[in-house]
Design a protein around this motif. Structure first.
Motif, PDB file in Angstrom:
ATOM      1  N   UNK A  74       0.830  -1.202   0.000  1.00 49.82           N
ATOM      2  CA  UNK A  74       0.000   0.000   0.000  1.00 49.82           C
ATOM      3  C   UNK A  74       0.864   1.251   0.000  1.00 49.82           C
ATOM      4  N   UNK A  75       1.933   1.237   0.795  1.00 48.21           N
ATOM      5  CA  UNK A  75       2.814   2.398   0.893  1.00 48.21           C
ATOM      6  C   UNK A  75       3.559   2.667  -0.405  1.00 48.21           C
ATOM      7  N   UNK A  76       3.637   1.672  -1.281  1.00 45.53           N
ATOM      8  CA  UNK A  76       4.274   1.836  -2.582  1.00 45.53           C
ATOM      9  C   UNK A  76       3.268   2.112  -3.692  1.00 45.53           C
ATOM     10  N   UNK A  77       1.970   2.081  -3.355  1.00 44.75           N
ATOM     11  CA  UNK A  77       0.947   2.259  -4.376  1.00 44.75           C
ATOM     12  C   UNK A  77       0.810   1.054  -5.282  1.00 44.75           C
ATOM     13  N   UNK A  78       1.061  -0.148  -4.755  1.00 45.81           N
ATOM     14  CA  UNK A  78       1.053  -1.372  -5.556  1.00 45.81           C
ATOM     15  C   UNK A  78      -0.199  -2.198  -5.301  1.00 45.81           C
ATOM     16  N   UNK A  79      -0.640  -2.918  -6.329  1.00 46.49           N
ATOM     17  CA  UNK A  79      -1.786  -3.819  -6.231  1.00 46.49           C
ATOM     18  C   UNK A  79      -1.303  -5.218  -5.877  1.00 46.49           C
ATOM     19  N   UNK A  80      -1.802  -5.845  -4.806  1.00 49.14           N
ATOM     20  CA  UNK A  80      -1.324  -7.163  -4.390  1.00 49.14           C
ATOM     21  C   UNK A  80      -1.635  -8.243  -5.423  1.00 49.14           C
ATOM     22  N   UNK A 146       4.997   4.848  -5.249  1.00 46.19           N
ATOM     23  CA  UNK A 146       5.237   5.819  -4.177  1.00 46.19           C
ATOM     24  C   UNK A 146       6.558   5.482  -3.502  1.00 46.19           C
ATOM     25  N   UNK A 147       7.290   6.499  -3.084  1.00 50.88           N
ATOM     26  CA  UNK A 147       8.589   6.287  -2.451  1.00 50.88           C
ATOM     27  C   UNK A 147       8.738   7.206  -1.248  1.00 50.88           C
ATOM     28  N   UNK A 148       9.755   6.920  -0.439  1.00 49.55           N
ATOM     29  CA  UNK A 148      10.018   7.773   0.725  1.00 49.55           C
ATOM     30  C   UNK A 148      10.682   9.082   0.320  1.00 49.55           C
ATOM     31  N   UNK A 149      11.429   9.055  -0.740  1.00 49.99           N
ATOM     32  CA  UNK A 149      12.092  10.263  -1.220  1.00 49.99           C
ATOM     33  C   UNK A 149      11.127  11.055  -2.094  1.00 49.99           C
ATOM     34  N   UNK A 150      11.201  12.375  -2.004  1.00 50.56           N
ATOM     35  CA  UNK A 150      10.363  13.217  -2.855  1.00 50.56           C
ATOM     36  C   UNK A 150       9.645  14.324  -2.130  1.00 50.56           C
ATOM     37  N   UNK A 151       9.596  14.270  -0.794  1.00 53.42           N
ATOM     38  CA  UNK A 151       8.950  15.344  -0.041  1.00 53.42           C
ATOM     39  C   UNK A 151       9.735  16.646  -0.213  1.00 53.42           C
ATOM     40  N   UNK A 152       9.002  17.756  -0.324  1.00 61.55           N
ATOM     41  CA  UNK A 152       9.624  19.066  -0.550  1.00 61.55           C
ATOM     42  C   UNK A 152       9.107  20.074   0.463  1.00 61.55           C
ATOM     43  N   UNK A 153       9.946  21.057   0.842  1.00 53.47           N
ATOM     44  CA  UNK A 153       9.474  22.108   1.758  1.00 53.47           C
ATOM     45  C   UNK A 153       8.188  22.749   1.233  1.00 53.47           C
ATOM     46  N   UNK A 154       7.243  22.920   2.127  1.00 59.73           N
ATOM     47  CA  UNK A 154       5.938  23.445   1.754  1.00 59.73           C
ATOM     48  C   UNK A 154       4.886  22.368   1.583  1.00 59.73           C
ATOM     49  N   UNK A 155       5.315  21.104   1.393  1.00 61.64           N
ATOM     50  CA  UNK A 155       4.353  20.003   1.305  1.00 61.64           C
ATOM     51  C   UNK A 155       3.630  19.835   2.643  1.00 61.64           C
ATOM     52  N   UNK A 156       2.428  19.294   2.562  1.00 63.57           N
ATOM     53  CA  UNK A 156       1.630  18.987   3.745  1.00 63.57           C
ATOM     54  C   UNK A 156       1.893  17.537   4.165  1.00 63.57           C
ATOM     55  N   UNK A 157       1.998  17.290   5.473  1.00 62.54           N
ATOM     56  CA  UNK A 157       2.130  15.932   6.008  1.00 62.54           C
ATOM     57  C   UNK A 157       0.743  15.450   6.427  1.00 62.54           C
ATOM     58  N   UNK A 158       0.356  14.264   5.964  1.00 68.13           N
ATOM     59  CA  UNK A 158      -0.958  13.719   6.274  1.00 68.13           C
ATOM     60  C   UNK A 158      -0.836  12.260   6.696  1.00 68.13           C
ATOM     61  N   UNK A 159      -1.849  11.759   7.392  1.00 66.29           N
ATOM     62  CA  UNK A 159      -1.924  10.344   7.762  1.00 66.29           C
ATOM     63  C   UNK A 159      -3.343   9.850   7.560  1.00 66.29           C
ATOM     64  N   UNK A 160      -3.464   8.570   7.219  1.00 68.21           N
ATOM     65  CA  UNK A 160      -4.778   7.945   7.150  1.00 68.21           C
ATOM     66  C   UNK A 160      -5.198   7.484   8.542  1.00 68.21           C
ATOM     67  N   UNK A 161      -6.495   7.251   8.710  1.00 71.58           N
ATOM     68  CA  UNK A 161      -7.007   6.625   9.921  1.00 71.58           C
ATOM     69  C   UNK A 161      -6.678   7.356  11.201  1.00 71.58           C
ATOM     70  N   UNK A 202      -4.829   5.393  -4.624  1.00 70.30           N
ATOM     71  CA  UNK A 202      -5.351   6.738  -4.869  1.00 70.30           C
ATOM     72  C   UNK A 202      -4.262   7.803  -4.779  1.00 70.30           C
ATOM     73  N   UNK A 203      -3.161   7.485  -4.085  1.00 71.88           N
ATOM     74  CA  UNK A 203      -2.091   8.473  -3.896  1.00 71.88           C
ATOM     75  C   UNK A 203      -1.057   8.461  -5.017  1.00 71.88           C
ATOM     76  N   UNK A 204      -1.147   7.507  -5.932  1.00 74.47           N
ATOM     77  CA  UNK A 204      -0.229   7.522  -7.066  1.00 74.47           C
ATOM     78  C   UNK A 204      -0.320   8.858  -7.803  1.00 74.47           C
ATOM     79  N   UNK A 205       0.819   9.386  -8.155  1.00 73.50           N
ATOM     80  CA  UNK A 205       0.938  10.649  -8.896  1.00 73.50           C
ATOM     81  C   UNK A 205       0.365  11.850  -8.127  1.00 73.50           C
ATOM     82  N   UNK A 206       0.113  11.666  -6.839  1.00 67.94           N
ATOM     83  CA  UNK A 206      -0.393  12.778  -6.023  1.00 67.94           C
ATOM     84  C   UNK A 206       0.489  12.999  -4.795  1.00 67.94           C
ATOM     85  N   UNK A 207       0.856  11.904  -4.125  1.00 66.67           N
ATOM     86  CA  UNK A 207       1.741  12.032  -2.970  1.00 66.67           C
ATOM     87  C   UNK A 207       3.175  12.219  -3.439  1.00 66.67           C
TER      88      UNK A 207
END
Length: 324
Positions: A74-80, A146-161, A202-207
């Protein structure tokens, strides 16, 4: 015993996948990765007394052993798609007890595998301390993971659940005080986490960055910061916490569970601020929701701000298998 175990799980998981050319029964499975897809692979091991209490129900173990791996997909945006299972069972005890354990474990594993059309394609059993290893395989379009690298200053941090429920449930079990519906809810969150597969897709190409919260929010968000070369500021007042957690624990304890407790298997991700409302609405429609808890800044590491504006030092820094 070995083949009966694997067969019991195989019979309960997806049998009609065209991409399984040859499944259980030979020395290796033969699998076909669909054209135009990349293969995402993850593996986790659970050891009795380390990752789960010794009296955990076998069905819950079957569910969780798969869930923690599906959470990685899920964290990678992959379908099992497929899974491998290696199960080490204690040699002591009656054969009938082992058989009951296997049947219940297989049922819990299959209950989670079925809705994701996941097929068990291989496995192994051996004798020794109770240990469960699962490897999962999933598909993601090239360049869309989706990957761990790529966050940029100004981005919003969010969590599910919600955060902290599983750690609070473990605390209750260790204290021996699991009474009432709210306590049962927290323990259920520990034993049967929900992998956020739909949210990851849903987060592919968005996160801009994403991972799952397995070792505690502060520690895991720190991995995004380290991989992305940025820092993060979190507002403790915004941390999503369940009514059960807030009712059974004081504010400080609930906050500490949410910041540093592990085993939630929610997704923590960053998105450009302009897309935060859109993502929040879409994940709300999926049923898991998404809460804005902070922002990415220049610098390094994770800072947590209290309601009075002061900076907090979490009581714990998250799980470390090799810490003293």
């Amino acid at each position: 015993m070995e083949f009966r175990l694997i067969d019991r799980i195989r019979e309960r998981t997806a049998q009609g996948r065209d991409d399984v050319r040859l499944g259980i029964g030979d020395d290796a499975a033969l699998l076909a990765v669909p054209e135009g897809q990349e293969l995402a692979v993850a593996i986790d091991t659970m050891v009795e007394g380390v990752h789960f209490p010794r009296d955990t129900a076998p069905a819950d173990l079957g569910w969780k052993a798969l869930a923690v791996n599906l959470s990685d997909l899920a964290a990678m945006g992959a379908t099992p798609a497929w899974a491998l299972l290696a199960l080490t069972l204690p040699r002591s005890g009656a054969a009938e007890a082992r058989q009951r354990f296997v049947d219940a474990f297989a049922e819990g594993f299959a209950q989670l595998a079925q809705p994701h059309r996941l097929a068990l394609v291989g496995g192994d059993t051996t004798g020794g301390p109770l240990t469960i290893s699962v490897a999962v395989h999933g598909f993601v379009p090239p360049g869309k993971a989706l990957r761990r690298a790529g966050a940029k200053p100004g981005d919003v941090v969010m969590v599910t659940g919600t955060l902290g429920d599983a750690a609070a449930g473990l605390h209750l079990l260790q204290r021996g005080g699991v009474d009432g519906a709210q306590a049962a809810y927290l323990v259920e969150r520990l034993h049967r986490p929900t992998p956020r597969i739909a949210a990851g897709l849903a987060l592919r190409e968005r996160a801009s960055a994403c991972l799952d919260v397995s070792d505690g929010l502060a520690a895991d968000l720190g991995h995004i910061c380290a991989s992305s070369g940025v820092g993060a500021e979190i507002e403790s007042a915004l941390l999503p916490r369940s009514p059960a957690l807030l009712d059974l624990f004081d504010d400080a304890s609930a906050r500490d569970f949410a910041l540093s407790g592990g085993d939630d298997y929610e997704l923590c991700f960053t998105v450009p601020a302009a897309r935060a409302a859109e993502v929040q609405a879409d994940l709300a429609r999926l049923g898991c929701g998404a809460t804005r808890i902070g922002r990415i800044v220049e610098g390094e590491g994770v800072q947590v701000r209290a309601e009075d504006g002061t900076w907090l030092e979490p009581a714990h820094q998250g799980w470390d298998h090799f810490a003293a």
